[in-house]
Design a protein around this motif. Structure first.
Motif, PDB file in Angstrom:
ATOM      1  N   ASP A  10       0.876  -1.207  -0.173  1.00  0.00           N
ATOM      2  CA  ASP A  10       0.036   0.123   0.007  1.00  0.00           C
ATOM      3  C   ASP A  10       0.942   1.343   0.011  1.00  0.00           C
ATOM      4  OD1 ASP A  10      -1.673   2.083   0.814  1.00  0.00           O
ATOM      5  OD2 ASP A  10      -2.858   0.763   1.579  1.00  0.00           O
ATOM      6  N   ARG A  11       0.968   2.035  -1.098  1.00  0.00           N
ATOM      7  CA  ARG A  11       1.776   3.165  -1.203  1.00  0.00           C
ATOM      8  C   ARG A  11       1.469   4.322  -0.382  1.00  0.00           C
ATOM      9  NH1 ARG A  11       1.832   3.473  -7.822  1.00  0.00           N
ATOM     10  NH2 ARG A  11       3.011   1.427  -8.239  1.00  0.00           N
ATOM     11  N   THR A  12       0.331   4.489  -0.046  1.00  0.00           N
ATOM     12  CA  THR A  12      -0.069   5.336   0.856  1.00  0.00           C
ATOM     13  C   THR A  12       0.412   5.152   2.261  1.00  0.00           C
ATOM     14  OG1 THR A  12      -2.243   6.043  -0.068  1.00  0.00           O
ATOM     15  CG2 THR A  12      -2.097   6.815   1.959  1.00  0.00           C
ATOM     16  N   LEU A  13       0.196   3.897   2.664  1.00  0.00           N
ATOM     17  CA  LEU A  13       0.782   3.396   4.096  1.00  0.00           C
ATOM     18  C   LEU A  13       2.406   3.653   4.088  1.00  0.00           C
ATOM     19  CD1 LEU A  13      -0.984   0.107   5.272  1.00  0.00           C
ATOM     20  CD2 LEU A  13      -1.093   2.386   6.366  1.00  0.00           C
ATOM     21  N   LEU A  14       2.991   3.107   3.110  1.00  0.00           N
ATOM     22  CA  LEU A  14       4.340   3.147   2.938  1.00  0.00           C
ATOM     23  C   LEU A  14       5.052   4.773   3.252  1.00  0.00           C
ATOM     24  CD1 LEU A  14       5.219   0.708   0.096  1.00  0.00           C
ATOM     25  CD2 LEU A  14       6.041   0.555   2.813  1.00  0.00           C
ATOM     26  N   GLU A  15       4.128   5.658   2.409  1.00  0.00           N
ATOM     27  CA  GLU A  15       4.546   7.079   2.359  1.00  0.00           C
ATOM     28  C   GLU A  15       4.421   7.459   3.938  1.00  0.00           C
ATOM     29  OE1 GLU A  15       2.363   8.833  -0.545  1.00  0.00           O
ATOM     30  OE2 GLU A  15       3.566   7.932  -2.209  1.00  0.00           O
ATOM     31  N   ASN A  16       3.296   7.118   4.720  1.00  0.00           N
ATOM     32  CA  ASN A  16       2.897   7.575   6.097  1.00  0.00           C
ATOM     33  C   ASN A  16       3.990   7.141   6.795  1.00  0.00           C
ATOM     34  OD1 ASN A  16       0.709   9.049   5.041  1.00  0.00           O
ATOM     35  ND2 ASN A  16      -0.593   7.264   5.551  1.00  0.00           N
ATOM     36  N   TRP A  17       4.460   5.793   6.695  1.00  0.00           N
ATOM     37  CA  TRP A  17       5.365   5.162   7.812  1.00  0.00           C
ATOM     38  C   TRP A  17       6.837   5.798   7.548  1.00  0.00           C
ATOM     39  CZ3 TRP A  17       4.428  -0.643   6.418  1.00  0.00           C
ATOM     40  CH2 TRP A  17       3.066  -1.010   6.817  1.00  0.00           C
ATOM     41  N   LEU A  18       6.830   6.222   6.123  1.00  0.00           N
ATOM     42  CA  LEU A  18       8.343   6.910   5.974  1.00  0.00           C
ATOM     43  C   LEU A  18       8.312   8.165   6.668  1.00  0.00           C
ATOM     44  CD1 LEU A  18      11.143   6.716   4.115  1.00  0.00           C
ATOM     45  CD2 LEU A  18       9.842   7.878   2.422  1.00  0.00           C
ATOM     46  N   LEU A  19       7.324   8.840   6.621  1.00  0.00           N
ATOM     47  CA  LEU A  19       7.286  10.281   7.297  1.00  0.00           C
ATOM     48  C   LEU A  19       7.404  10.172   8.771  1.00  0.00           C
ATOM     49  CD1 LEU A  19       4.523  12.096   5.245  1.00  0.00           C
ATOM     50  CD2 LEU A  19       7.071  12.727   5.126  1.00  0.00           C
ATOM     51  N   ARG A  20       6.336   9.006   9.483  1.00  0.00           N
ATOM     52  CA  ARG A  20       6.740   8.914  10.781  1.00  0.00           C
ATOM     53  C   ARG A  20       7.999   8.345  11.271  1.00  0.00           C
ATOM     54  NH1 ARG A  20       1.025   5.420  10.717  1.00  0.00           N
ATOM     55  NH2 ARG A  20      -0.531   7.045   9.941  1.00  0.00           N
ATOM     56  N   SER A  21       8.603   7.842  10.499  1.00  0.00           N
ATOM     57  CA  SER A  21       9.918   7.235  10.963  1.00  0.00           C
ATOM     58  C   SER A  21      11.052   8.162  11.370  1.00  0.00           C
ATOM     59  CB  SER A  21      10.600   6.245   9.502  1.00  0.00           C
ATOM     60  OG  SER A  21      10.819   7.097   8.787  1.00  0.00           O
ATOM     61  N   PHE A  22      10.905   9.283  10.920  1.00  0.00           N
ATOM     62  CA  PHE A  22      11.686  10.258  11.275  1.00  0.00           C
ATOM     63  C   PHE A  22      11.495  11.053  12.816  1.00  0.00           C
ATOM     64  CE2 PHE A  22      11.580  11.247   6.659  1.00  0.00           C
ATOM     65  CZ  PHE A  22      12.932  10.826   6.623  1.00  0.00           C
ATOM     66  N   LYS A  23      10.316  10.403  13.305  1.00  0.00           N
ATOM     67  CA  LYS A  23       9.872  11.043  14.571  1.00  0.00           C
ATOM     68  C   LYS A  23       9.562  10.181  15.715  1.00  0.00           C
ATOM     69  CE  LYS A  23       7.242  14.613  11.738  1.00  0.00           C
ATOM     70  NZ  LYS A  23       5.945  15.442  11.634  1.00  0.00           N
ATOM     71  N   VAL A  24       9.268   8.802  15.266  1.00  0.00           N
ATOM     72  CA  VAL A  24       8.576   8.040  16.350  1.00  0.00           C
ATOM     73  C   VAL A  24       9.863   7.597  17.411  1.00  0.00           C
ATOM     74  CG1 VAL A  24       7.062   6.919  14.810  1.00  0.00           C
ATOM     75  CG2 VAL A  24       9.241   6.027  14.771  1.00  0.00           C
ATOM     76  N   THR A  25       9.479   7.128  18.405  1.00  0.00           N
ATOM     77  CA  THR A  25      10.369   6.763  19.460  1.00  0.00           C
ATOM     78  C   THR A  25      10.557   5.207  19.453  1.00  0.00           C
ATOM     79  OG1 THR A  25       9.088   7.056  21.182  1.00  0.00           O
ATOM     80  CG2 THR A  25      10.484   8.633  20.861  1.00  0.00           C
TER      81      THR A  25
END
Length: 287
Positions: free
Chosen positions: A262-277
């Motif tokens: 799912d490209r939308t999910l992948l893009e969301n995860w990519l953006l979140r990967s910079f912030k999650v702990t």
């Protein structure tokens, strides 16, 4: 004849004029924000049979109509024979375009950058008639962008960082950050950056590192199958960013990320990967 590597170092300024803003900022030079930037013919030959051609010449026009020419020259080693050529370029452009002229020299090693920065007088000792004093971009001025999140905010600047630090021990980390950044932008721009990076790295070990990274990417393709490969690249980038930030990833989460189509999910995860702990936070908010 100039090499492909030589051409790449100044051509990216012509192709991506936004780099000039970064350059002047790094040099702590206050340069008026232009409303228009145009490529100028680099041929500076007059009636004389001696051919004189600058690397890149750009015309900056402010919103008030003021003009300023910036001449960009790549320099791989100290060469006192260039002093007269640079003096000619500056004088010729100043007369032809009737405006101020700045000479910017781009170097990949510190020794050449130091030589280029030295004022170069022409005339009597202590009483020069003209002094060529270029502004110089070298590895000591251009930051080594090794942080993945920073690279993703400006892939073009990261490319330039890699080219400037081609012979630095930091280039491996810069190229890895750039590799991730290319998965976050459109394919055509990624292809351009990937190709110019390979050319600009020249005959260095860094070029081999880059080729190995590119062997796992797909910037030269535009088919539906290539888009699928690009999604796999995004999934790998999510994992790389988490690893780079020291966020632990379990095997089950790794498999979930790599299996996602799912490209939308992948893009969301990519953006979140910079912030999650934690890796689990990647999936917060997913439906």
């Amino acid at each position: 004849m100039p090499s492909s590597q030589h051409e790449a170092l100044h051509r990216i300024f012509r192709d991506k004029p936004e780099l000039y803003a970064h350059a002047f900022k790094m040099l702590n030079i206050d340069f008026p924000t232009p409303s228009e930037i145009a490529v100028v013919d680099t041929d500076m030959t007059e009636i004389s049979p001696i051919e004189r051609r600058a690397d890149s010449v750009m015309m900056f026009t402010s919103r008030f109509g003021g003009k300023h020419v910036v001449i960009s020259e790549s320099q791989s080693q100290s060469d006192n024979d260039k002093i007269s050529a640079w003096a000619y370029y500056i004088s010729y452009a100043h007369i032809k375009f009737e405006c101020q002229v700045t000479l910017m020299v781009i170097c990949q090693d510190l020794a050449t950058a130091r030589w280029a920065r030295e004022p170069k007088p022409i005339g009597l000792a202590g009483h020069p008639s003209l002094v060529v004093h270029p502004i110089v971009l070298g590895p000591d001025i251009v930051p080594a962008i090794t942080d993945t999140a920073e690279a993703c905010t400006d892939a073009v600047l990261t490319m330039y960082s890699a080219l400037t630090h081609a012979r630095s021990p930091k280039v491996d980390a810069i190229l890895k950050a750039l590799d991730v950044a290319l998965t976050t932008i459109d394919t055509d721009t990624a292809k351009y950056i990937a190709e110019q990076t390979e050319i600009g790295l020249g005959d260095t070990n860094a070029r081999q590192i880059w080729r190995r990274l590119m062997a796992m990417q797909n910037y030269r393709f535009k088919s539906e199958f290539a888009e699928m490969l690009r999604d796999e690249g995004k999934a790998a980038s999510v994992l790389m960013i988490l690893e780079d930030r020291g966020v632990p990833v379990t095997e089950s989460i790794r498999e979930r990320i790599m299996a996602c189509t799912d490209r939308t999910l992948l893009e969301n995860w990519l953006l979140r990967s910079f912030k999650v702990t934690t890796a689990e936070e990647l999936f917060d908010g997913d439906v």
